[in-house]
Structures are given as C-alpha cells and as structure tokens.
Enzyme design. Structure first.
Site, PDB file in Angstrom:
ATOM      1  N   HIS A 138       0.726 -11.016   6.105  1.00  0.00           N
ATOM      2  CA  HIS A 138       1.481 -10.534   5.143  1.00  0.00           C
ATOM      3  C   HIS A 138       1.271  -9.063   4.538  1.00  0.00           C
ATOM      4  O   HIS A 138       0.354  -8.956   3.903  1.00  0.00           O
ATOM      5  CB  HIS A 138       1.852 -11.196   3.978  1.00  0.00           C
ATOM      6  CG  HIS A 138       2.383 -12.749   4.017  1.00  0.00           C
ATOM      7  ND1 HIS A 138       3.612 -12.913   4.725  1.00  0.00           N
ATOM      8  CD2 HIS A 138       1.780 -13.929   3.866  1.00  0.00           C
ATOM      9  CE1 HIS A 138       3.783 -14.137   4.886  1.00  0.00           C
ATOM     10  NE2 HIS A 138       2.859 -14.723   4.300  1.00  0.00           N
ATOM     11  N   VAL A 139       2.000  -8.134   5.466  1.00  0.00           N
ATOM     12  CA  VAL A 139       1.415  -6.621   5.129  1.00  0.00           C
ATOM     13  C   VAL A 139       2.340  -5.717   5.474  1.00  0.00           C
ATOM     14  O   VAL A 139       2.855  -5.878   6.746  1.00  0.00           O
ATOM     15  CB  VAL A 139      -0.172  -6.268   5.697  1.00  0.00           C
ATOM     16  CG1 VAL A 139       0.089  -6.287   7.173  1.00  0.00           C
ATOM     17  CG2 VAL A 139      -0.483  -4.911   5.214  1.00  0.00           C
TER      18      VAL A 139
END
Length: 377
Positions: A138-139
């Site tokens: 998640h980035v």
C-alpha cells in the site's frame, strides 16, 4: 605502383556534414535520456501500445495469430486499500511458487506517503531485488526515474469509491471473518463510542473520518508523492490520469475482478498464467471469503448523496478508469455492460461480472479510434 587510398566509410559526406550528423545524433540521445529520466513511459508500455494499435479481431482469413508480448521483469502493484488487494495477494503467493518469480511484499501497511529519503531508500531496495520480481505494498505512486532507477510496470485495481469507503469504515471497527478479535488488533486504541459510531451520524455531522481530505483516498495512489496529490482538486486528478496513461499497464475495477484477472493473464503470463482457474478453485474461494468485512450496513439515501458530492473527484477518476477498462475489454473481445445515464454511485456492492461472449465486429468499430488515442500517445 600507386598506393591505394583506404575506402572511406562515408564517401559522400564532408567533414562538416559528418559533424552536423553527429551533433544531431547526440542531441537526440540526450533528449531521449532526459525524457526517460523525467518519467517517460517504460519500454514495455510502448511495446504494448504498439501491439494494441496493430491488433485486430477477425479478418477474412480467420483469427490472427497470437502475438507474444514482451516480458517485463519489474512489476509493481501499489495496491489501493479495500479494493480486493488481499484476495490478489493470496493469488500472487500461489502464482509465485508455481511460476518462480520473486514476490516482494512489505510488512508496512499504513504508510503510503513517503519523504524524499524514504522514497530513495524504498526504490533502491525494490530495484536491487532479484528479477523477475513483483513488488506489492500500500503506497502512493513512486517515480523510479526521478531517482535514477528503471521505471517498472505498474498494475492496480480500484472500486466504486463509496463502496470502498464503507468497506474500510466497518473493517476498521469490526474486522473480517478471519477472527472475532481481528479488529481489536488493528485499532486497539479506538474508543468504544467511536467504534460503534453510526455511519449516518458520521456523514451527516461531518466527522473527520467521513469528510475531506480523508475521503480523498484513491487518487493519491496514482497521482504520487507530491504534497498537492493529497489535496482534492483538478491538479491531483489530472496528474493521476497522466500517470495511469504513462506508467500503468492495467488498472482494473473490482466489480469485474474475473475480467481483470483474464487481462492480467494475457498481458503478464509469466506472472499470472492460470490465475483465473486458481481464483475459481473452491479452496481459494473459501480463503477469499474470510477477508469479507463484517457488520457492514448501507447509509441512508441522504447520507449517500452527501458522500457522493464530497467524493466528486474520486468518482470522476473512477468513471475514467472504468471507461478505459471497458474499452480495453472490448479490444480483447470481452463484452462490457454500458449505460448512457448520468454517472451515479453504485450503492449496492455488486458481485464480479462473469466473462461474457465476445462482441461482434460491428460493435467493436466505435471504440477503435478512442483506443488508438490512448495507446499511441
């Protein structure tokens, strides 16, 4: 006897002409290098655009021969939260063992915005991983070229923004079917009155969790790490669209997950071969059901309408991606349901669509020019 003069490689060019040619070549090379260092599309995406632009469905000689797409050795899945990512990661774990690619995951789940030094460090760690690799975390979008790295191929999946918000709202409070105490582990400091806060109260009374900028969630995953990417507005929206067009091989929609998996298998067979058969396997279905959020309720129509207004840019981006995805499906012979009505939020959480019969040649013609504009930019 007369001594022979050595044959000139360029008998028709004077020294001056030769110098002009070399200067032009140097200028072209420097320009190309500068473009790539400033985020130019990866070579694989350029090859794919050429491939899509020259493909056809049928001609009078029957179906065209299968073309082999180039094999990218660096893939990044910067997965958007609550958009089916845990299901896809389960599939990737199985696929990495079966096909032998390097699945690089991260234990960091709640840090999507990075400082410049953190970006450099993460890009360095990813770039030195054994290839072929698929990195997932998640980035928000990372521009590898900005820090001197090779820009990888990106993939992602999004969903209806209100459905995503509701899934996240109740997941933070009550977890999923994997365990009764799962939510307590994720949000141990949440007070009881906050945990049981009615969703309608949260929206109608404009609690921070139910208003901007917290609702501006999907677009930053595609806009990137610039501070303005976290501000709801046209700038972040347009930058997100640009990055999708230049750096993402595929952005699918969760509501049509089976078709997303079909296209991933077609585009990236070295990673996703047999993914749909694994996904449909009853054993995997059993595991996937454990990640469904529990105690989820639907807000009132008034609260839904307020959410829709607050998430204006999120919906504009969602429908942009949805339109591109449907046209890409048509390019590969998968029918998509379409509606000419004014876009509206899909309140009920839909199940993934089954793959339908290929469309006819006449239906496909209207989309050709649009696709050429996308893939030949």
């Amino acid at each position: 006897w007369r001594r022979r003069r050595p044959l000139s490689l360029l008998p028709f060019l004077s020294l001056r002409d030769y110098g002009v040619c070399m200067a032009a070549l140097l200028f072209f090379c420097l320009g190309s290098l500068f473009y790539q260092l400033n985020g130019g599309p990866p070579h694989f995406l350029l090859d794919l655009r050429h491939y899509l632009g020259n493909s056809t469905y049928m001609d009078e000689h029957g179906p065209p021969p299968r073309k082999v797409l180039p094999f990218p050795s660096q893939v990044v899945y910067n997965r958007v939260g609550k958009c089916g990512s845990r299901t896809v990661v389960l599939l990737l774990r199985i696929l990495s063992e079966r096909h032998g690619f390097n699945l690089v995951t991260s234990d960091i789940h709640n840090k999507t915005r990075l400082t410049k030094n953190e970006q450099m460090e993460l890009i360095k760690n990813i770039s030195t991983a054994e290839q072929p690799y698929l990195f997932t975390r998640h980035v928000h979008f990372l521009n590898f070229s900005r820090f001197g790295g090779d820009q990888p191929v990106y993939i992602n999946i999004i969903r209806d923004p209100i459905n995503r918000f509701l899934s996240n709202y109740f997941f933070r409070r009550f977890g999923d079917w994997r365990g009764e105490q799962n939510h307590m582990i994720r949000t141990p400091s949440m007070r009881q009155e906050e945990r049981y806060l009615d969703i309608n109260v949260c929206i109608l009374e404009n609690y921070p969790e139910c208003s901007n900028p917290r609702l501006f969630y999907i677009i930053p995953y595609f806009c990137g790490q610039h501070p303005r990417c976290r501000e709801p507005g046209e700038w972040a929206l347009e930058r997100a669209k640009m990055n999708v067009n230049e750096n993402f091989l595929l952005v699918g929609i969760l509501e049509e997950l089976e078709d997303v998996l079909l296209l991933l298998e077609r585009f990236l067979p070295h990673y996703f071969k047999d993914v749909l058969s694994i996904y449909k396997n009853p054993e995997h279905r059993k595991l996937g059901n454990l990640t469904v959020t529990v105690k989820k309720t639907v807000p009132s129509p008034e609260a839904i309408q307020i959410l829709y207004q607050r998430m204006k840019y999120e919906y504009e981006f969602y429908y942009y991606i949805k339109e591109q995805f449907h046209l890409l499906k048509r390019k590969f012979g998968l029918r998509s349901s379409s509606s000419n009505s004014f876009p509206r939020p899909e309140f009920a959480i839909p199940s993934p669509l089954e793959t339908e019969e290929p469309i006819t040649e006449d239906e496909e013609q209207d989309d050709e020019k649009w696709l050429e504009d996308i893939y030949k930019r």
